[in-house]
Design a protein around this motif. Structure first.
Motif, mmCIF file in Angstrom:
data_model
loop_
_atom_site.group_PDB
_atom_site.id
_atom_site.type_symbol
_atom_site.label_atom_id
_atom_site.label_comp_id
_atom_site.label_asym_id
_atom_site.label_seq_id
_atom_site.Cartn_x
_atom_site.Cartn_y
_atom_site.Cartn_z
ATOM 1 N N GLY A 1 0.785 -1.224 0.000
ATOM 2 C CA GLY A 1 0.000 0.000 0.000
ATOM 3 C C GLY A 1 0.818 1.275 0.000
ATOM 4 N N ARG A 2 2.126 1.170 0.160
ATOM 5 C CA ARG A 2 2.994 2.356 0.169
ATOM 6 C C ARG A 2 3.483 2.668 -1.239
ATOM 7 N NH1 ARG A 2 6.340 3.509 4.559
ATOM 8 N NH2 ARG A 2 6.841 5.333 3.311
ATOM 9 N N ALA A 3 3.736 3.942 -1.468
ATOM 10 C CA ALA A 3 4.310 4.408 -2.727
ATOM 11 C C ALA A 3 5.628 5.110 -2.417
ATOM 12 C CB ALA A 3 3.349 5.358 -3.426
ATOM 13 N N PHE A 4 6.528 5.109 -3.385
ATOM 14 C CA PHE A 4 7.811 5.795 -3.214
ATOM 15 C C PHE A 4 8.365 6.159 -4.582
ATOM 16 C CE2 PHE A 4 8.698 1.299 -3.566
ATOM 17 C CZ PHE A 4 9.827 1.217 -4.353
ATOM 18 N N THR A 5 9.389 7.011 -4.597
ATOM 19 C CA THR A 5 10.058 7.382 -5.844
ATOM 20 C C THR A 5 11.546 7.047 -5.722
ATOM 21 O OG1 THR A 5 10.493 9.651 -5.105
ATOM 22 C CG2 THR A 5 8.467 9.276 -6.345
ATOM 23 N N GLU A 6 12.174 6.867 -6.883
ATOM 24 C CA GLU A 6 13.623 6.710 -6.960
ATOM 25 C C GLU A 6 14.149 7.816 -7.852
ATOM 26 O OE1 GLU A 6 13.937 1.883 -6.364
ATOM 27 O OE2 GLU A 6 14.424 2.724 -8.316
ATOM 28 N N LYS A 7 15.171 8.505 -7.355
ATOM 29 C CA LYS A 7 15.760 9.634 -8.079
ATOM 30 C C LYS A 7 16.692 9.153 -9.188
ATOM 31 C CE LYS A 7 15.758 12.371 -3.881
ATOM 32 N NZ LYS A 7 16.611 12.991 -2.868
#
Length: 138
Positions: A92-98
């Motif tokens: 259920g979590r979202a994240f980004t990668e730079k």
């Protein structure tokens, strides 16, 4: 005859003097399925489902653009090249990668980890690029 010998000598000297590149680390227990792809202008958009089996990992790598990810099932442990954990992302979590940030994704759980990932990359870029193991010991 002198020119070929000079070329070989120069190549050998360069090989001995220049630092060698560390080996990339291959992933283990990872599969991916492309769900959709589209290029708009100079940008590739790829939606992919990535599954990492228990104990699996992506290998050290980086991306040429930004990734947006959603954890559909399981838990991702995300480490940076300085060996720090920059996130533990559960279902259920979202994240980004730079862009250009060397990292590894690991499934330390007992169930498969499933991610939905949107890759936003310069047109023609690979989905990821291998990076050498920084020596974190995992």
């Amino acid at each position: 005859m002198r020119k070929p010998i000079a070329v070989v000598t120069a190549a050998l000297a360069a090989a001995l003097v220049l630092p060698s590149t560390a080996s990339a680390t291959p992933g283990s227990g990872v599969t991916g399925t492309i769900l959709a792809q589209k290029t708009i202008g100079h940008t590739d958009y790829t939606l992919r489902e990535v599954t990492i089996q228990p104990g699996g990992y992506t290998g050290w790598h980086f991306h040429d653009g930004t990734l947006y990810a959603y954890v559909k099932a399981g838990t991702l442990t995300h480490n940076l090249a300085d060996c720090s954990i920059d996130g533990i992302f559960a279902t259920g979590r979202a994240f980004t990668e730079k862009p250009d940030q060397v990292h590894i994704g690991r499934n330390l759980g007992s169930t498969p980890l499933v991610l939905e990932v949107l890759y936003v990359l310069p047109a023609g870029s690979p989905l990821s690029e291998d990076a050498p193991d920084p020596g974190c010991g995992f």
